[in-house]
Design an enzyme around this catalytic site. Structure first.
Site, PDB file in Angstrom:
ATOM      1  N   ILE A 156       0.858  -1.179   0.000  1.00  0.00           N
ATOM      2  CA  ILE A 156       0.000   0.000   0.000  1.00  0.00           C
ATOM      3  C   ILE A 156       0.897   1.232   0.000  1.00  0.00           C
ATOM      4  CG2 ILE A 156      -1.995  -1.098   1.053  1.00  0.00           C
ATOM      5  CD1 ILE A 156      -1.195  -0.088   3.734  1.00  0.00           C
ATOM      6  N   ASP A 157       0.342   2.350  -0.431  1.00  0.00           N
ATOM      7  CA  ASP A 157       1.132   3.562  -0.594  1.00  0.00           C
ATOM      8  C   ASP A 157       1.726   4.036   0.733  1.00  0.00           C
ATOM      9  OD1 ASP A 157       0.396   3.543  -3.241  1.00  0.00           O
ATOM     10  OD2 ASP A 157      -1.213   5.012  -2.982  1.00  0.00           O
ATOM     11  N   LYS A 158       2.792   4.792   0.629  1.00  0.00           N
ATOM     12  CA  LYS A 158       3.476   5.329   1.803  1.00  0.00           C
ATOM     13  C   LYS A 158       2.513   6.025   2.759  1.00  0.00           C
ATOM     14  CE  LYS A 158       6.691   9.022   3.124  1.00  0.00           C
ATOM     15  NZ  LYS A 158       7.586  10.101   2.640  1.00  0.00           N
ATOM     16  N   ARG A 259      -7.297   6.126  -5.416  1.00  0.00           N
ATOM     17  CA  ARG A 259      -7.011   7.556  -5.569  1.00  0.00           C
ATOM     18  C   ARG A 259      -7.312   8.021  -6.998  1.00  0.00           C
ATOM     19  NH1 ARG A 259      -0.971   7.897  -3.487  1.00  0.00           N
ATOM     20  NH2 ARG A 259      -1.350  10.153  -3.645  1.00  0.00           N
TER      21      ARG A 259
END
Length: 345
Positions: A156-158, A259
């Site tokens: 998953i994204d930062k 997103r």
């Protein structure tokens, strides 16, 4: 190791490139295309990446730019330059606390905090989840032909928080990877988005690929040739006038999928800088309302996205495992403010 062959827009000048490889072609070498030659010399590097590097001017022969069709000759001096200094890509174990909510002999389920990068890459060589895992456990399996991401079957994204599953054995790695491939893993995310999606419950689809204007961003296309098919099912949990709390169920798991999908339908995630959610998109753009939004941004200085639940079949026992995690404090604080504001209007 060629971990990036695409110079960023502000690092495209040759003076900003750093030499990573210098190869002198053997006198007995047959004349073959340079991409085929380098494919045999450089580990973990695809011919597609090599061709991209040639096109970008990062590979030179005898100090001159060449085309991918160039055939190497005995004695040629080949240099490979990239827009960042060479670096040892060995993963350094680091004693970083992990929020583990389940662990057995096969796997770990953990809650990743916002701000933690999942695996080392240019600009983030340490302090990552992988650095922490290497310290916590020895002999984790690697994924994708040993590209240095021990135990990872997804990421998953930062700046996204929430649940991840980590494989501790090769068997678990293969079994979990298959579940992701077959879309049998259940994943739900909570997101705070600008506005009120119409319909309140629906499905967002499209071919997702890199944006032509910004390679860090993903865009939704109609043409299959421009991206990979992506599907997000969503339902509105709470409409709060200017924003909405939504639940997202992923049928596919593409980079930045949620997103990009919500930006595509005109409802970017709250405070998502990359996808345009870090400004007032509903309501007055000045005065007290803007101050309210700015103060809420300060409470949640990242995109409002949390991987809330995760369900899958245990690789060894066949048991269905289901996990849930509460919203982290920053997300909850921002949500509380919007709830209070909606209640007062």
């Amino acid at each position: 190791m060629l971990d990036s062959l695409h110079p960023t827009t502000d690092e495209s000048d040759e003076d900003d490139l750093y030499e990573h490889h210098r190869i002198v072609v053997d006198q007995g070498q047959a004349m073959i295309r340079i991409d085929r030659f380098l494919d045999t010399k450089l580990a973990h590097t695809s011919r597609t990446r090599l061709q991209a590097a040639i096109d970008a001017g990062g590979i030179r022969v005898n100090e001159k730019s060449i085309k991918a069709s160039y055939k190497v000759k005995p004695g040629d001096l080949i240099t490979v330059s990239l827009p960042h200094p060479p670096r040892n890509t060995d993963i350094v174990p680091q004693n970083i606390p992990l929020n583990i909510i389940f662990e057995d002999d096969e796997l770990i389920v953990l809650n990743k905090p916002a701000g933690m990068v999942v695996h080392p890459a240019h600009g983030n060589w340490d302090g990552t989840l992988v650095n922490a895992l290497v310290y916590y456990l020895q002999n984790l399996p690697t994924t994708r032909n040993g590209e240095g991401r021990p135990g990872l079957v997804h990421r998953i994204d930062k700046d996204t928080s929430g649940l991840m599953v980590i494989a501790k054995t090769e068997f678990a790695m293969s079994h979990l990877a298959r579940q992701f491939f077959e879309h049998t893993i259940e994943r739900t995310y909570n997101a705070l988005v600008w506005g009120q999606p119409k319909p309140e419950d629906g499905t967002i689809t499209g071919y997702i690929g890199r944006s032509a204007s910004d390679r860090k961003m993903m865009t939704i296309y109609d043409e299959e040739s421009k991206g990979k098919w992506s599907v997000t099912h969503y339902k509105t949990l709470e409409a709060l006038n200017f924003v909405s709390l939504v639940q997202c169920n992923l049928e596919t798991g593409r980079t930045h999928q949620i997103r990009a999908h919500f930006r595509h339908i005109g409802h970017p995630l709250f405070n998502d800088e990359m996808y345009g959610g870090n400004r007032v998109l509903r309501g007055a753009v000045n005065g007290s309302f803007k101050s309210f939004v700015d103060n809420t941004f300060a409470l949640l200085p990242r995109q409002a996205l949390h991987a809330k639940s995760l369900g899958f079949t245990h690789p060894r026992t066949g048991e269905w495992l289901q996990f849930d995690s509460p919203l982290p404090p920053d997300f909850q604080a921002a949500l509380d403010r919007w709830q209070r504001k909606a209640g007062n209007e």
